[in-house]
Design a protein around this motif. Structure first.
Motif: not given
Length: 303
Positions: A230, A286, A289-290, A292-294, A296-297
């Motif tokens: 991230a 924020e 959130r970043r 979590v996004d990375y 989960q990917n």
């Protein structure tokens, strides 16, 4: 007598206006539009774009660049002139409250830094801090996966006043963020609700006053990898557990540069932890959130 208002007009605003004008022009605004929005002549805008302005000291210039970037982004996203003026005024007051501008103003005006700090010491908006932290906390708890990031000792989320002097100047979650019926649960934030996370922000205020919010979550190898992907700037420390020196060890890396997060490797019988930092609680959320996004990917956090 050279008041703070005179100092801002003479030494700060010309460079600040110039940088805002340059950013807006590079983003596609015309000189006429910039002139109308900023309330200055088009000839002045042209002068700024030609680089005809006085450069402040390097450290001050970097800070003004940050403020100019924030204000310019607000303008480009459609913010009104009135709201932009209010936002800019708040940022300048915060720079005085934190003591940053006092270092430069004291030399300009020939007064002590302490005298400068006393001018702004009464402006400590507790209501705004509680409101922002409560809203950010609500957003954080809205993440379905957040419960998986709560460590055994539980999480806390804190936000400090400008120039906090102790835990009474830092808002946090009473009893920490816990899990109830499988979901994260937290009481409304209060001042003086946390000793440890508050201590971190109070310590940071001495040399990184712009960092006013922190959230602790559990550590795992997957989380560390996701932070790297991230683009987080991460420091690693070994406190050996939450001893009396833990706060100083966690904040020590910030003496050299600013970090998005600090990994505490813990110690015997003490679980490792990740501390996510930001200028305010919205920035912390924020960053989470970043993360979590990375995460989960790539893979799910270990349970």
């Amino acid at each position: 007598m050279r008041t703070p208002a005179v100092y801002l007009a003479d030494e700060v605003m010309p460079f600040l206006r110039a940088r805002i004008a340059e950013i807006l022009y590079q983003a596609g605004m015309t000189q006429s539009e910039i002139s109308n929005y900023m309330g200055i002549t088009q000839a002045m805008v042209s002068k700024y774009l030609a680089g005809k302005y006085k450069m402040p000291p390097e450290e001050l210039a970097r800070k003004i660049e940050e403020v100019a970037g924030e204000i310019s982004k607000f303008i480009l996203y459609g913010g009104s002139r009135e709201d932009a003026t209010i936002l800019l005024s708040r940022r300048l007051v915060e720079l005085f409250q934190s003591g940053f501008l006092c270092r430069f103003y004291s030399r300009y005006a020939g007064i002590s830094e302490e005298a400068c700090r006393s001018i702004y010491s009464v402006q400590r908006d507790r209501g705004e801090v509680l409101e922002k932290l409560d809203l950010a906390l609500h957003n954080l708890l809205g993440f379905d996966v957040f419960a998986k990031f709560i460590p055994e000792v539980r999480s806390n989320f804190a936000y400090a006043l400008v120039s906090p002097r102790g835990p009474e100047d830092v808002a946090a979650v009473p009893g920490r963020i816990t899990i109830a019926k499988g979901k994260p649960y937290a009481l409304p934030p209060e001042f003086g609700a946390s000793r440890f996370t508050s201590g971190i922000l109070v310590e940071l205020a001495e040399f990184r006053p712009e960092i006013r919010s922190v959230l602790n979550i559990r550590y795992s190898g997957d989380i560390q990898v996701a932070m790297k992907r991230a683009g987080f700037h991460v420091a690693t420390v070994d406190t050996g557990g939450r001893d009396e020196d833990a706060i100083k060890k966690i904040t020590k890396p910030f003496a050299d540069e600013v970090y998005d997060a600090v990994i505490d490797l813990g110690g015997h019988g003490v679980e490792p932890m990740v501390y996510i930092f930001g200028r305010d609680p919205f920035e912390v959320v924020e960053k989470f959130r970043r993360l979590v996004d990375y995460l989960q990917n790539s893979t799910s956090p270990q349970t």
